[in-house]
Design a protein around this motif. Sequence first.
Motif, PDB file in Angstrom:
ATOM      1  N   THR A  22       1.687   5.673  16.082  1.00 32.37           N
ATOM      2  CA  THR A  22       2.375   4.624  14.911  1.00 32.37           C
ATOM      3  C   THR A  22       3.624   4.020  15.785  1.00 32.37           C
ATOM      4  N   LEU A  23       3.434   2.574  15.595  1.00 28.10           N
ATOM      5  CA  LEU A  23       4.476   1.757  16.006  1.00 28.10           C
ATOM      6  C   LEU A  23       5.212   1.210  14.776  1.00 28.10           C
ATOM      7  N   LEU A  24       6.437   1.421  14.557  1.00 26.45           N
ATOM      8  CA  LEU A  24       6.992   0.826  13.367  1.00 26.45           C
ATOM      9  C   LEU A  24       7.691  -0.544  13.533  1.00 26.45           C
ATOM     10  N   ARG A  25       6.751  -1.571  13.692  1.00 26.12           N
ATOM     11  CA  ARG A  25       7.257  -2.830  13.812  1.00 26.12           C
ATOM     12  C   ARG A  25       6.141  -3.641  13.085  1.00 26.12           C
ATOM     13  N   ALA A  26       6.711  -4.740  12.757  1.00 21.18           N
ATOM     14  CA  ALA A  26       5.981  -5.586  11.653  1.00 21.18           C
ATOM     15  C   ALA A  26       4.441  -5.915  11.990  1.00 21.18           C
ATOM     16  N   PRO A  27       4.058  -6.435  13.176  1.00 28.31           N
ATOM     17  CA  PRO A  27       2.779  -6.811  13.433  1.00 28.31           C
ATOM     18  C   PRO A  27       1.701  -5.632  13.407  1.00 28.31           C
ATOM     19  N   THR A  28       2.078  -4.386  13.538  1.00 23.95           N
ATOM     20  CA  THR A  28       1.077  -3.371  13.457  1.00 23.95           C
ATOM     21  C   THR A  28       1.139  -2.182  12.506  1.00 23.95           C
ATOM     22  N   PHE A  29       2.583  -2.265  11.530  1.00 19.09           N
ATOM     23  CA  PHE A  29       3.030  -1.560  10.760  1.00 19.09           C
ATOM     24  C   PHE A  29       1.885  -1.108   9.718  1.00 19.09           C
ATOM     25  N   ARG A  30       1.286  -2.249   9.185  1.00 16.46           N
ATOM     26  CA  ARG A  30       0.462  -1.989   7.848  1.00 16.46           C
ATOM     27  C   ARG A  30      -0.896  -1.140   8.311  1.00 16.46           C
ATOM     28  N   ARG A  31      -1.631  -1.627   9.396  1.00 13.78           N
ATOM     29  CA  ARG A  31      -2.615  -0.789   9.892  1.00 13.78           C
ATOM     30  C   ARG A  31      -2.196   0.691  10.334  1.00 13.78           C
ATOM     31  N   ASP A  32      -1.194   0.722  11.087  1.00 12.51           N
ATOM     32  CA  ASP A  32      -0.661   2.096  11.320  1.00 12.51           C
ATOM     33  C   ASP A  32      -0.364   3.018  10.392  1.00 12.51           C
ATOM     34  N   VAL A  33       0.242   2.570   9.534  1.00 17.05           N
ATOM     35  CA  VAL A  33       0.768   3.353   8.249  1.00 17.05           C
ATOM     36  C   VAL A  33      -0.358   3.924   7.212  1.00 17.05           C
ATOM     37  N   THR A  34      -1.340   2.709   7.327  1.00 16.76           N
ATOM     38  CA  THR A  34      -2.561   3.036   6.412  1.00 16.76           C
ATOM     39  C   THR A  34      -3.264   4.255   7.114  1.00 16.76           C
ATOM     40  N   ASP A  35      -3.489   4.453   8.477  1.00 11.75           N
ATOM     41  CA  ASP A  35      -4.071   5.555   8.982  1.00 11.75           C
ATOM     42  C   ASP A  35      -3.199   6.937   8.871  1.00 11.75           C
ATOM     43  N   ASP A  36      -1.901   6.550   8.952  1.00 10.56           N
ATOM     44  CA  ASP A  36      -1.130   7.799   8.610  1.00 10.56           C
ATOM     45  C   ASP A  36      -1.377   8.504   7.246  1.00 10.56           C
ATOM     46  N   LEU A  37      -1.416   7.500   6.348  1.00  6.99           N
ATOM     47  CA  LEU A  37      -1.561   7.886   4.852  1.00  6.99           C
ATOM     48  C   LEU A  37      -3.178   8.442   4.645  1.00  6.99           C
ATOM     49  N   ARG A  38      -3.922   7.756   5.561  1.00  7.11           N
ATOM     50  CA  ARG A  38      -5.336   8.472   5.180  1.00  7.11           C
ATOM     51  C   ARG A  38      -5.424   9.978   5.904  1.00  7.11           C
ATOM     52  N   PHE A  39      -4.811  10.076   6.843  1.00  4.03           N
ATOM     53  CA  PHE A  39      -4.741  11.536   7.323  1.00  4.03           C
ATOM     54  C   PHE A  39      -3.888  12.551   6.432  1.00  4.03           C
ATOM     55  N   LEU A  40      -3.040  11.874   5.896  1.00  2.00           N
ATOM     56  CA  LEU A  40      -1.833  12.870   4.896  1.00  2.00           C
ATOM     57  C   LEU A  40      -2.668  13.144   3.763  1.00  2.00           C
ATOM     58  N   ALA A  41      -3.678  12.109   3.180  1.00  2.00           N
ATOM     59  CA  ALA A  41      -4.578  12.402   2.018  1.00  2.00           C
ATOM     60  C   ALA A  41      -5.802  13.148   2.375  1.00  2.00           C
ATOM     61  N   TRP A  42      -6.420  12.775   3.367  1.00  3.47           N
ATOM     62  CA  TRP A  42      -7.771  13.413   3.700  1.00  3.47           C
ATOM     63  C   TRP A  42      -8.141  14.502   4.834  1.00  3.47           C
ATOM     64  N   ASP A  43      -6.891  14.617   5.628  1.00  4.80           N
ATOM     65  CA  ASP A  43      -6.886  15.292   6.825  1.00  4.80           C
ATOM     66  C   ASP A  43      -7.984  14.915   7.639  1.00  4.80           C
ATOM     67  N   SER A  44      -8.347  13.695   7.775  1.00  9.75           N
ATOM     68  CA  SER A  44      -9.635  12.843   8.465  1.00  9.75           C
ATOM     69  C   SER A  44      -9.242  11.689   8.940  1.00  9.75           C
ATOM     70  N   LEU A  45      -9.465  11.132  10.001  1.00  8.30           N
ATOM     71  CA  LEU A  45      -9.564   9.729  10.379  1.00  8.30           C
ATOM     72  C   LEU A  45     -10.860   8.904  10.305  1.00  8.30           C
ATOM     73  N   LYS A  46     -12.038   9.513   9.793  1.00  3.34           N
ATOM     74  CA  LYS A  46     -13.142   9.226  10.265  1.00  3.34           C
ATOM     75  C   LYS A  46     -13.391   7.740   9.307  1.00  3.34           C
ATOM     76  N   GLY A  47     -12.905   7.606   8.267  1.00  6.96           N
ATOM     77  CA  GLY A  47     -13.094   6.210   7.786  1.00  6.96           C
ATOM     78  C   GLY A  47     -12.326   4.937   8.275  1.00  6.96           C
ATOM     79  N   SER A  48     -11.750   5.313   9.465  1.00  8.43           N
ATOM     80  CA  SER A  48     -10.878   4.221   9.998  1.00  8.43           C
ATOM     81  C   SER A  48     -11.778   3.547  10.869  1.00  8.43           C
ATOM     82  N   VAL A  49     -11.347   2.109  11.029  1.00 14.69           N
ATOM     83  CA  VAL A  49     -12.110   1.410  12.041  1.00 14.69           C
ATOM     84  C   VAL A  49     -11.721   1.621  13.468  1.00 14.69           C
TER      85      VAL A  49
END
Length: 389
Positions: A140-167
Amino acid sequence: MAKTAPEQKAVTPATPAAAAASPFEFHVYGPRNLSSTTWRDLLRSSWKNANYRRMVIACFIQGVYLLELDRQERRDERTGALAPQWWRPFKYRLAQALVDERDGSVYGAVLEWDRQAALCDYIPFRPAGAPAAVVALRGTLLRAPTFRRDVTDDLRFLAWDSLKGSVRFAGALAALRAAAGRLGAGSVCVGGHSLGAGFALQVGKALAKEGVFVECHVFNPPSVSLAMSLRGFAETAGELWGRVRSWIPYYGGSSSSSSQAADAGGGGESEEAKAMCRWLPHLYINTNDYICCYYNDAAAGTATVAAGGGGGGSASGKAVAAAAAVRGTGGGGARVARMLVASKGPTKFLEAHGLEQWWADDVELQVALNHSKLIDRQLRSLYAAQGRC
């Protein structure tokens, strides 16, 4: 899972060149005593050294972080791009940048052996142990241009313990599968840091299910998820209920079913051992990092031995032998990964989660010869798939 910039010390530059130097320049921020690839590696390959392998793969991943920062700050070859400095000394080139089409961010890269650059330094062929291609994935890069997509995948892992749904999972898997198909699985490596380590571990597992075993190195992989916590609670409750049932006498049935289950369990263990010999990911953990420290939670007894660093998939015989030794000493089953724990390194959280510790000269590692409860759960479906083969 965030990547933070190093602290900049206030210094008075002596020259204009020094004033323009970035804190992420390879000669400033990179390893101090890591030699570049030369013709001498044809006689004695540095890639066979476990420390060297770990440090170079960490440098490649740092290069991916800088690919994205170069994009955000509009740097290219003419204006001083920083990323190429992190792979060119080792005679690798950027073959493909993995780009998230939704925001244009670079989340990974395929680096391949640069034959032309090697020939210029009188290196006619790739040194023994050097991978033909490395798929490197950033966190994860905590910068505005990529913050949204990076954190979305962070939350995806936090919730489901899987990243398979990610582009990004689909893109990384396609790139790794293509490289393995073109160059051979034994010549390809995948590595990642933080969120990228989660992607690397899961795409490596996905390919292993297909019978394609690539070398995998993951640094500070995320170990905290709500789904895994609930799953662990359910398993604990199931174990307690099993104990209660064992105390209650049962009449009218035979014990053949239980003996058959025991026999099946014994056979499953041998299949699991075979699986471990075929794919053994390398995990690099700092127990002061709250994001990855739960990988060190052992399902059975733990033993540690001094280690020089990570190992290569092409020379994993020692790791397999060590796993066999653990099985023979009551370690609780086959070892599921080669996990290296920093016994001497950063102690503050941000530094303990940083990538730079893994190319530092003073880091001391121990090989944790344990049956990790967390990695066992994560790779359980892989064992089942390989047990059916």
